[in-house]
Enzyme design. Structure first.
Site, short mmCIF file in Angstrom:
data_model
loop_
_atom_site.label_atom_id
_atom_site.label_comp_id
_atom_site.label_asym_id
_atom_site.label_seq_id
_atom_site.Cartn_x
_atom_site.Cartn_y
_atom_site.Cartn_z
N GLY A 26 0.81 -1.21 0.00
CA GLY A 26 0.00 0.00 0.00
C GLY A 26 0.84 1.26 0.00
N CYS A 27 0.42 2.24 0.81
CA CYS A 27 1.09 3.53 0.82
C CYS A 27 2.54 3.44 1.27
CB CYS A 27 0.33 4.49 1.73
SG CYS A 27 -1.35 4.87 1.17
N ALA A 28 2.91 2.37 1.97
CA ALA A 28 4.29 2.20 2.42
C ALA A 28 5.19 1.62 1.34
CB ALA A 28 4.32 1.29 3.66
N GLY A 29 4.63 1.24 0.20
CA GLY A 29 5.40 0.53 -0.82
C GLY A 29 6.57 1.30 -1.39
N HIS A 42 5.00 10.63 3.50
CA HIS A 42 3.87 10.25 2.67
C HIS A 42 2.63 11.06 3.07
CE1 HIS A 42 0.96 7.86 0.50
NE2 HIS A 42 0.27 7.75 1.62
#
Length: 355
Positions: A138-141, A279
């Site tokens: 997800g957003c951590a990718g 982010h």
């Protein structure tokens, strides 16, 4: 240390204002005759002015299931990904034949062969190129991909690696779903890609002022009992978002200890950090990050501008913020920076940079 040679961001072709997207969501997600005031309030509170979409707005009503949306993802991700990688390699002064590893991360579509495999011939990568597709971060990718690229280059310091993130979030918006999570997601997420070219410590390169920082270290942390805080429920209609309102509370509970411990292992204090590459998880998450880390009011200005201009691009966003930091707010040489993102798991990814 790993040297970041180039960071390039790309956006989907159709730019629309937030109000135009809100109108599309009202038509496709709300039952006929439903009061849309809650939707309007949620989309206004996202503090997003405009976003880029993969399809013209009228086409979203035609996506009648997971297969249709995923077919669009494969075609569009391949096109946008190819452009992002080509432009990043050009910026780095390298060719496709120089690439030893291609990492691909996304959470908004699936493909087998994976997108990285589909890009290999199109870009002219060597037949022996190593590939590492990552899904589910997800957003951590973007942060996790950068960290794994660094891990690889520590063992192969004479090589070149490319990280590609493509996130076409609009293709996951659920038709006829008036849930709070879907309405929040449709007001926040946009479509884009980013590519990072990195070289190992022994790889000869041309040090230019346009090049990025070096990667010093990374750290990951999975938080307990947070598996349903963020993610997808996989349905016949596609990826149905799981988005719990407690995300900012999780940030306040854990982030400060993570960051202080990570920096402390390198003899650094948070006040020494000259750039926070964060982010854009959304306004409440950014406020929680600022509060948890006791940051100056302007510390996340680059992230806030990115959120307003294009929304949250999931894993691609933190890489766009890195690019914008280099272009708009380049820190003094030799000073430390922190790149950070959070995503499903629920997990935090931290990357220590040296400008």
């Amino acid at each position: 240390m790993t040297r970041i040679a180039a960071v390039h961001g790309a956006l989907a072709p159709h730019r629309r204002t937030q109000s135009e997207i809100t109108d599309m969501v009202a038509r496709t997600c709300l039952p006929e005759g439903t009061d849309r005031r809650v939707l309007d309030r949620l989309h206004r509170s996202a503090k997003v002015r405009s976003r880029h979409m993969t399809l013209p707005l009228e086409r979203y009503a035609e996506l009648d299931g997971f297969g249709a949306a995923n077919d669009v993802f494969i075609a569009a991700a391949t096109d946008l990904g190819a452009k992002a990688v080509r432009d990043a390699l050009d910026m780095a002064g390298l060719s496709a034949a120089d690439v030893d590893l291609l990492i691909f991360t996304s959470v908004t579509g699936i493909a087998t062969p994976s997108i990285d495999a589909r890009l290999a011939g199109r870009l002219g990568l060597r037949p022996d190129v190593k590939r590492l597709p990552l899904f589910g971060l997800g957003c951590a990718g973007g942060a996790a991909g950068l960290a794994r690229m660094h891990d690889y280059l520590l063992g192969r310091p004479d090589q070149v690696a490319v990280l590609l993130s493509v996130e076409l979030c609009s293709l996951t918006f659920q038709r006829n779903d008036a849930s709070m999570a879907n309405l929040v997601a449709t007001g926040l997420f946009g479509d884009g890609a980013a590519a990072v070219v990195a070289c190992g410590a022994n790889r000869p390169g041309r040090p230019e002022e346009t090049a990025g920082p070096t990667v010093v270290d990374s750290r990951s942390h999975l938080y307990p009992d947070t598996g349903r805080v963020m993610g997808w429920d996989i349905k016949d209609s596609g990826f149905q978002v799981v988005l719990d309102p407690q995300v900012p509370d999780v940030v306040r509970r854990y982030l400060a200890d993570d960051v202080e411990g990570f920096l402390g292992d390198h003899g650094i204090k948070p006040k020494d950090v000259t750039a926070w590459v964060c982010h854009p998880g959304g306004p409440k998450v950014l406020e929680a990050v600022t509060e948890a880390l006791d940051l100056p009011d302007d510390a996340l200005d680059v992230t806030w501008r990115h959120l307003a201009d294009v929304g949250n691009l999931s894993s691609s966003s933190v890489l766009h913020v890195l690019r914008d930091t280099l272009a708009q707010r380049r820190p003094p040489p030799g000073t430390p920076g922190v790149l950070l993102a959070m995503g499903p798991g629920f997990a935090c990814e931290l990357v220590l940079l040296r400008w």
